[in-house]
Every structure is written in structure tokens, then in C-alpha cells.
Design a protein around this motif. Structure first.
Motif, short mmCIF file in Angstrom:
data_model
loop_
_atom_site.label_atom_id
_atom_site.label_comp_id
_atom_site.label_asym_id
_atom_site.label_seq_id
_atom_site.Cartn_x
_atom_site.Cartn_y
_atom_site.Cartn_z
N GLY A 180 0.79 -1.23 0.00
CA GLY A 180 0.00 0.00 0.00
C GLY A 180 0.82 1.28 0.00
N VAL A 181 2.13 1.17 -0.13
CA VAL A 181 3.00 2.35 -0.16
C VAL A 181 3.71 2.41 -1.51
CG1 VAL A 181 4.95 3.55 0.88
CG2 VAL A 181 3.34 2.30 2.33
N GLU A 182 3.63 3.58 -2.16
CA GLU A 182 4.26 3.76 -3.46
C GLU A 182 5.42 4.74 -3.36
OE1 GLU A 182 0.20 3.15 -6.15
OE2 GLU A 182 1.18 5.11 -6.09
N VAL A 183 6.46 4.50 -4.16
CA VAL A 183 7.60 5.41 -4.26
C VAL A 183 7.66 5.92 -5.69
CG1 VAL A 183 10.09 5.68 -4.03
CG2 VAL A 183 8.85 4.17 -2.46
N TRP A 184 7.68 7.24 -5.84
CA TRP A 184 7.71 7.89 -7.15
C TRP A 184 8.97 8.73 -7.28
CZ3 TRP A 184 3.33 8.70 -10.73
CH2 TRP A 184 2.22 7.90 -10.43
N PHE A 185 9.46 8.85 -8.52
CA PHE A 185 10.60 9.72 -8.81
C PHE A 185 10.26 10.63 -10.00
CE2 PHE A 185 12.85 6.50 -6.37
CZ PHE A 185 13.79 7.25 -5.68
N LYS A 186 10.87 11.81 -10.01
CA LYS A 186 10.69 12.77 -11.11
C LYS A 186 12.01 13.46 -11.40
CE LYS A 186 7.72 16.73 -12.39
NZ LYS A 186 8.73 17.64 -12.97
N PRO A 187 12.56 13.30 -12.60
CA PRO A 187 13.81 13.99 -12.96
C PRO A 187 13.62 15.51 -13.01
CG PRO A 187 13.32 12.19 -14.49
CD PRO A 187 12.08 12.44 -13.70
N LEU A 188 14.60 16.24 -12.48
CA LEU A 188 14.56 17.70 -12.46
C LEU A 188 15.82 18.26 -13.12
CD1 LEU A 188 13.46 18.16 -8.73
CD2 LEU A 188 11.96 18.02 -10.74
N VAL A 189 15.86 19.56 -13.29
CA VAL A 189 17.03 20.21 -13.86
C VAL A 189 18.24 20.04 -12.93
CG1 VAL A 189 15.68 21.92 -15.13
CG2 VAL A 189 16.42 22.42 -12.79
N ASP A 196 20.51 17.81 -12.68
CA ASP A 196 20.73 16.45 -12.18
C ASP A 196 20.07 16.19 -10.83
OD1 ASP A 196 22.28 15.69 -14.40
OD2 ASP A 196 24.06 16.63 -13.53
N GLU A 197 19.10 16.99 -10.48
CA GLU A 197 18.34 16.76 -9.25
C GLU A 197 17.12 15.89 -9.55
OE1 GLU A 197 19.14 20.41 -6.30
OE2 GLU A 197 17.86 20.95 -8.00
N TRP A 198 16.52 15.39 -8.47
CA TRP A 198 15.33 14.55 -8.58
C TRP A 198 14.35 14.94 -7.48
CZ3 TRP A 198 14.82 10.07 -11.87
CH2 TRP A 198 15.95 9.77 -12.64
N ALA A 199 13.07 14.70 -7.75
CA ALA A 199 12.07 14.73 -6.70
C ALA A 199 11.66 13.30 -6.41
CB ALA A 199 10.85 15.55 -7.12
N MET A 200 11.38 13.03 -5.14
CA MET A 200 10.93 11.71 -4.72
C MET A 200 9.71 11.88 -3.82
SD MET A 200 12.98 8.98 -2.33
CE MET A 200 12.16 7.60 -1.54
#
Length: 416
Positions: free
Chosen positions: A324-333, A335-339
Motif C-alpha cells: 500500500g506504499v508507493e515510491v515515485w521519482f521525477k527527474p529535475l534540472v 541532475d536533481e530529482w524529486a521523490m
């Protein structure tokens, strides 16, 4: 020999005809390309007010968008949804309801523009709107010209009462009408994802709805009989497989937000965070005049907004899901990432993430992270006092229907 040559000529002719057809379509559907290079941000009247719209409320909303700090945070569109319409005059020009908009739309647009904001309006590809007001079918070009003369900046175009119409053709017509009107106006395509607009809408408008209407519930379905409204989690799940279609100037739209409309604070944060991870348009749908301090702080969280508005315009993706727990990632400018860690459960839970045992690869962008080789610092985007490093295990307690969201910065760059 003759038959082969004949077939070749027929095939060549067919190819030329197809090429000419595609060129014609591309020429016909020539939208304003410089608009919405990041997901549009603003407010829309429908989720909270429905048909109860008038110029006094719209002016007060524009005032509060400035006063609350939303304008400074990036919100710019004040969008009037269904039910502003009066009748058409003898020349076929649509008029605003004289009782609710006595000053007219031009005066209202001028008021909003003086605040440093932009005004949006609503119509429908059918004979009538979803609330039974006059639609734009057969009046596309005169309506777009009228909106331009009023000073409108954003057109939401719905899909009710469209029997006999093909979606792509109907939206192509309005796209052309908006372009010919000469005023740069965002075209928000709202046919609820029924005709897979992600396959054809990018040349026509700046965003397209991917689902039916949202509902102010975190995890539920509201069955209307012949159609349903959907909770946050249901709409989130419907975005699967669509990220490759989104980018600067053309966005997947999972519908307007329900932040401040009755869910818990944790659910509102999760809703807002996941829309940011989706690079979704951030269109608030609450009553700005009476929102709580907590809702104001949530909607103006610049750190989360920066994830949504990141210049790369890359939609995030689900990395893993367990219990029931999801982990998401999003590439950013840079070389950073959002999680984002999303607790979908109806109960509180403990979550652990062993960074050094993980490797993240985005197949769409070919961006990757090997946490065993590279160290990142992380900053909690909801709790400014909470930060850490990927060299340590992440252990957190999560409230039901809550989110944990961080920005990851390469340690080498962080040290410069």
C-alpha cells in the motif's frame, strides 16, 4: 511489369496524398506554441461553486489570489467555468448573463489584468454546455473572436451534447478559431480522455483532460448512474502509461484540484504533491475567499510548486509499490530529482528505504541514479527542518493517506 509499375504509382500517389493530408492538418491546427511551457497554474470556479458564479465572486477571488500569496507563488489564471452564459444576440455573439455579470466580460477581464492575473472562460463543443447553456457548436470562430475582444487568456472547452461529432475534428476547429482570433489563449481540451487525446491533442491545445471529473474524496468513486466522478487515488492510477505524451506546451491534465474542499490536511498534501510529481496543471478549485491558513500554506508551498514547474517538464513515474506504499521519482534540472512516498493505506504505517540498495532508471529520459555509487542530500519539502543524506537509511512513520516528499541534490554539487 505493367501491374507492378501501376501498383508502385498507386502506392506513391497514396503516400503523396497522405503527406498532403498531414501537412494540411498541421497547418489547420496551428496553436500558439509559446504558451504553457510549464504546467498552467490558476483557479477554476467549478469544483466549489458549480453554477453559482458572478462577477463579484470572481473579482473577490482575483483579489484573494494576490492577497494570499498565490500570485507570488506562480498562480495566474482566474477561470470561470460553466454557467456564465446569457443568450446570443442577433448576430450570433454570445453574451454574459446580465444578472450575474452586469459589467460584462471585457470589464471583468480588465479588472483581473490590473491585478497582474489572467482571465479564463468556459465553453463546450456541443450545442449546449454541460449545464445546458449555449455551446459553441457552429459558432466556434465567432466565439473565439468574441473571447479575444473581451481579453480572455484561457479557454476550457468541454464535451457535453456532442452527438455526431468526432473529438479530434471538433477540437481542431476550435484550435483554428482561437489561432485566427489573434489573441494568445490557452486551449484546455476537456473531453475526459474518452477519445485518447494524448494521441492527437498536442498540436491543438496546451493541455488535455485524461479522465472524468475529480471528486473531493481521496479514495472513492461517485457513481452518477451513466458516469462517475473519481477520487484522487483513482485519477492518479488512470495516469499510468501517459507520461511520454506530456512536456512543455502540451500537458496531461488529471483535472482541477480539490485541495481545501473537505479532505484531511494529509490528504490535501498528498493530492497536491502527486499532482506536482505528475507535472500536472495546478488549478485550485476551492473558495479562496474563505480558505484556512493551512490550505493557504499548502497551495503556496514554493518548494513543491518548483517540482511541478521544473523547466524540463518531465512527468514523474512510479518506481515501486509494496504493502500500500508507493515510491515515485521525477527527474529535475541540474541532475536533481524529486521523490514522493505515498501511503495509500487506510492506516498509519512505517516505511523504510535503503538507499544504497536501490538503483533508479527512467526509461523515458535515460536518466538514472545508483545510490550505492552516488550520494545525494535530501530536503523534506513539507518540513523545512527535516533533511538528510542517502548514505543513511530512511525510516519514517506515515499517517494514513499521507505523503513524504523530498528533493534530491547530488552531494558533489551540494558541496560546491
Amino acid at each position: 511489369m505493367y501491374k507492378s509499375e501501376s501498383k508502385f504509382r498507386l502506392a506513391a500517389l497514396a503516400s503523396l496524398c497522405l503527406a498532403a493530408s498531414l501537412l494540411s492538418v498541421n497547418s489547420f491546427a496551428d496553436k500558439f506554441e509559446h504558451l504553457a511551457m510549464t504546467p498552467p497554474m490558476g483557479w477554476n470556479s467549478w469544483n466549489h461553486f458549480g453554477c453559482n458564479v458572478d462577477e463579484k465572486m470572481i473579482k473577490a477571488t482575483a483579489d484573494m489570489m494576490v492577497k494570499s500569496g498565490m500570485k507570488d507563488a506562480g498562480y495566474e489564471y482566474v477561470n470561470i467555468d460553466d454557467c456564465w452564459h446569457g443568450e446570443r444576440d442577433a448576430n450570433g455573439r454570445i453574451q454574459p448573463d446580465p444578472k450575474h455579470f452586469p459589467s460584462g466580460m471585457k470589464a471583468l477581464a480588465d479588472y483581473v489584468h490590473k491585478k497582474g492575473l489572467k482571465l479564463g472562460i468556459y465553453s463546450d463543443a456541443g450545442w449546449t454546455t454541460c449545464a445546458g447553456k449555449p455551446g459553441s457548436r457552429g459558432y466556434e470562430f465567432i466565439d473565439a473572436k468574441t473571447y479575444a475582444e473581451w481579453g480572455i487568456d484561457y479557454v476550457k472547452y468541454d464535451w457535453c451534447a456532442t452527438d455526431g461529432l468526432k473529438a479530434e475534428g471538433a477540437y481542431m476547429t476550435m484550435s483554428k478559431a482561437v489561432k485566427e482570433a489573434g489573441r494568445p489563449m490557452i486551449l484546455s481540451i476537456c473531453e475526459w480522455g474518452d477519445n485518447k487525446p494524448w494521441n492527437w491533442a498536442a498540436p491543438l491545445g496546451q493541455l488535455w483532460r485524461t479522465t472524468g471529473d475529480i471528486y473531493a474524496c481521496f479514495d472513492c468513486e461517485y457513481d452518477h448512474g451513466t458516469w462517475s466522478s473519481w477520487g484522487v487515488l483513482q485519477i492518479l492510477d488512470m495516469q499510468d502509461g501517459l507520461r511520454k505524451f506530456a512536456g512543455p506546451g502540451h500537458w496531461n491534465d488529471p483535472d482541477m484540484m480539490e485541495v481545501g474542499n473537505g479532505m484531511t490536511l494529509a490528504e490535501d498534501r498528498a493530492h497536491f504533491s502527486m499532482w506536482a510529481m505528475l507535472a500536472a496543471p495546478l488549478i485550485a478549485g476551492n473558495d479562496l475567499r474563505n480558505m484556512s491558513k493551512e490550505t493557504t500554506a499548502l497551495l503556496t508551498n514554493k518548494a513543491v510548486i518548483a517540482v511541478d514547474q521544473d523547466a524540463l517538464g518531465i512527468q514523474g513515474f512510479k518506481y515501486e509499490a509494496e504493502d500500500g506504499v508507493e515510491v515515485w521519482f521525477k527527474p529535475l534540472v541540474n541532475d536533481e530529482w524529486a521523490m514522493a512516498v505515498l501511503n495509500r493505506n487506510n492506516h498509519d504505517t512505517k516505511f523504510e528505504f535503503r538507499w544504497r540498495h536501490k538503483a533508479v532508471k527512467d526509461e523515458l529520459t535515460k536518466r538514472s541514479i545508483d545510490f550505492n555509487a552516488d550520494e545525494y542530500s535530501w530536503q523534506d519539502l513539507w518540513d523545512k527542518d527535516n533533511s538528510g543524506s542517502t548514505k543513511d537509511f530512511l525510516k519514517i512513520k506515515m499517517e494514513r493517506h499521507s505523503v513524504f516528499m523530498v528533493r534530491l541534490t547530488p552531494k558533489a554539487k551540494d558541496a560546491k
